[in-house]
Design a protein around this motif. Structure first.
Motif, short mmCIF file in Angstrom:
data_model
loop_
_atom_site.label_atom_id
_atom_site.label_comp_id
_atom_site.label_asym_id
_atom_site.label_seq_id
_atom_site.Cartn_x
_atom_site.Cartn_y
_atom_site.Cartn_z
N ALA A 189 0.83 -1.26 -0.03
CA ALA A 189 0.05 -0.11 0.13
C ALA A 189 0.85 1.22 -0.12
N GLU A 190 0.62 2.30 -0.85
CA GLU A 190 1.11 3.44 -0.81
C GLU A 190 0.55 4.70 0.07
N LYS A 191 -0.73 4.48 -0.07
CA LYS A 191 -1.44 5.25 0.67
C LYS A 191 -2.62 4.46 1.14
N MET A 192 -3.11 4.65 2.43
CA MET A 192 -4.32 3.92 2.83
C MET A 192 -5.42 4.55 3.67
N VAL A 193 -6.56 4.36 3.47
CA VAL A 193 -7.77 4.97 3.88
C VAL A 193 -8.47 3.81 5.08
N PHE A 194 -8.55 4.31 6.41
CA PHE A 194 -9.20 3.53 7.49
C PHE A 194 -10.75 4.08 7.47
N ILE A 195 -11.60 3.13 7.27
CA ILE A 195 -13.24 3.54 7.54
C ILE A 195 -13.17 2.88 9.12
N VAL A 196 -13.42 3.82 9.82
CA VAL A 196 -13.27 3.49 11.34
C VAL A 196 -14.49 3.69 12.26
N PRO A 197 -15.28 2.41 12.41
CA PRO A 197 -16.21 2.78 13.33
C PRO A 197 -15.91 2.86 14.90
N GLU A 198 -16.69 3.53 15.55
CA GLU A 198 -16.75 3.54 17.13
C GLU A 198 -17.02 2.39 17.83
N TYR A 199 -16.06 1.89 18.66
CA TYR A 199 -16.51 0.61 19.38
C TYR A 199 -16.05 1.20 20.92
N ASN A 200 -17.12 1.37 21.78
CA ASN A 200 -16.84 1.62 23.09
C ASN A 200 -15.98 2.74 23.34
N GLY A 201 -16.08 3.70 22.58
CA GLY A 201 -15.40 4.97 22.64
C GLY A 201 -13.84 4.98 22.27
N SER A 202 -13.58 3.95 21.17
CA SER A 202 -12.34 3.81 20.49
C SER A 202 -12.81 3.05 19.16
N PHE A 203 -11.65 2.35 18.59
CA PHE A 203 -11.93 1.45 17.49
C PHE A 203 -11.79 0.26 17.82
N PRO A 204 -12.31 -0.55 16.87
CA PRO A 204 -12.51 -2.29 17.20
C PRO A 204 -11.12 -2.85 17.50
N GLY A 205 -11.24 -3.70 18.43
CA GLY A 205 -10.19 -4.49 18.77
C GLY A 205 -9.42 -5.15 17.71
N VAL A 206 -10.24 -5.71 16.78
CA VAL A 206 -9.83 -6.35 15.68
C VAL A 206 -8.84 -5.53 15.01
N LEU A 207 -9.21 -4.41 14.72
CA LEU A 207 -8.29 -3.42 13.99
C LEU A 207 -6.90 -3.35 14.69
N LYS A 208 -6.98 -3.23 16.03
CA LYS A 208 -5.60 -3.18 16.62
C LYS A 208 -4.61 -4.59 16.52
N ALA A 209 -5.30 -5.41 16.64
CA ALA A 209 -4.66 -6.87 16.42
C ALA A 209 -4.35 -6.97 14.95
N PHE A 210 -5.13 -6.62 13.97
CA PHE A 210 -4.56 -6.39 12.70
C PHE A 210 -3.37 -5.66 12.44
N ILE A 211 -3.21 -4.55 12.95
CA ILE A 211 -1.95 -3.49 13.04
C ILE A 211 -0.86 -4.38 13.62
N ASP A 212 -1.07 -4.96 14.84
CA ASP A 212 -0.11 -5.67 15.48
C ASP A 212 0.43 -6.85 14.79
N GLY A 213 -0.29 -7.35 14.03
CA GLY A 213 0.01 -8.61 13.12
C GLY A 213 0.83 -8.35 11.75
N LEU A 214 0.88 -6.87 11.30
CA LEU A 214 1.59 -6.27 10.31
C LEU A 214 3.19 -6.52 10.46
N ALA A 215 3.72 -6.45 9.37
CA ALA A 215 5.36 -6.20 9.44
C ALA A 215 5.64 -4.82 10.04
N PHE A 216 6.47 -4.76 11.12
CA PHE A 216 6.84 -3.69 11.78
C PHE A 216 8.40 -3.39 11.37
N PRO A 217 8.58 -2.22 11.20
CA PRO A 217 8.02 -0.96 10.74
C PRO A 217 7.55 -0.56 9.45
#
Length: 173
Positions: free
Chosen positions: A70-98
């Motif tokens: 990906a060169e540019k990214m667009v995140f469509i982010v729903p609000e879950y309990n005052g933040s973003f979905p936990g699955v999004l955080k887990a997804f980010i954590d599973g990606l190659a860093f940095p």
């Protein structure tokens, strides 16, 4: 190429509908897109693709590859309990860093049933992307009371214009 991420694993989500609308705006401007739907993630990816299992889940690896490219990214982010979905955080954590995020550009769109349009969720996510070295577009539409402004696959005129404005900024970003 712009990669659009529907940032929830909820089936038949509003996020997915909005991702398709966003894609339509980009396609009307002649921009190629890649779509990523978190509802298509392997159900066991948190146990089979993170930490010491990184790179070992072939199904999750297809998501990793798309995000690295990906060169540019667009995140469509729903609000879950005052933040973003936990699955999004887990997804980010599973990606190659940095290198998945460093020196790349991202746009964020918040959606909520309530009146804040996921503003706090976008703030939390911006902090994470700043840590990862991602350049986040300052214009972040916060689409509150989404159910009142979305019928089937059509957004209200105001919300559609907000997305069009963001797309123009993202293309120049």
């Amino acid at each position: 190429m712009i990669t659009i991420i529907s940032s929830t694993n909820r089936k038949n989500s509003v996020s997915k509908k909005l991702a398709h609308i966003y894609r339509g705006i980009l396609n009307d401007k002649g921009v190629d897109t890649e779509m990523i739907y978190l509802d298509e993630l392997p159900a066991d990816f948190t146990a089979t693709a993170l930490y010491d299992q990184s790179g070992k889940n072939e199904l999750f690896n297809t998501f990793r590859e798309k995000m690295v490219k990906a060169e540019k990214m667009v995140f469509i982010v729903p609000e879950y309990n005052g933040s973003f979905p936990g699955v999004l955080k887990a997804f980010i954590d599973g990606l190659a860093f940095p290198h998945t995020f460093r020196d790349k550009k991202a746009a964020l769109v918040g959606i909520s049933s309530g009146v804040q349009g996921a503003g706090l969720a976008l703030s939390h996510l911006t902090d994470i992307f700043n840590y990862c070295g991602t350049h986040v577009l300052a214009q972040k539409p916060k689409l509150s009371r989404i159910e009142e402004n979305l019928t089937e696959n059509n957004l209200s005129e105001l919300y559609h214009s907000l997305l069009e404005e963001q797309v123009d900024k993202l293309l120049d970003f």
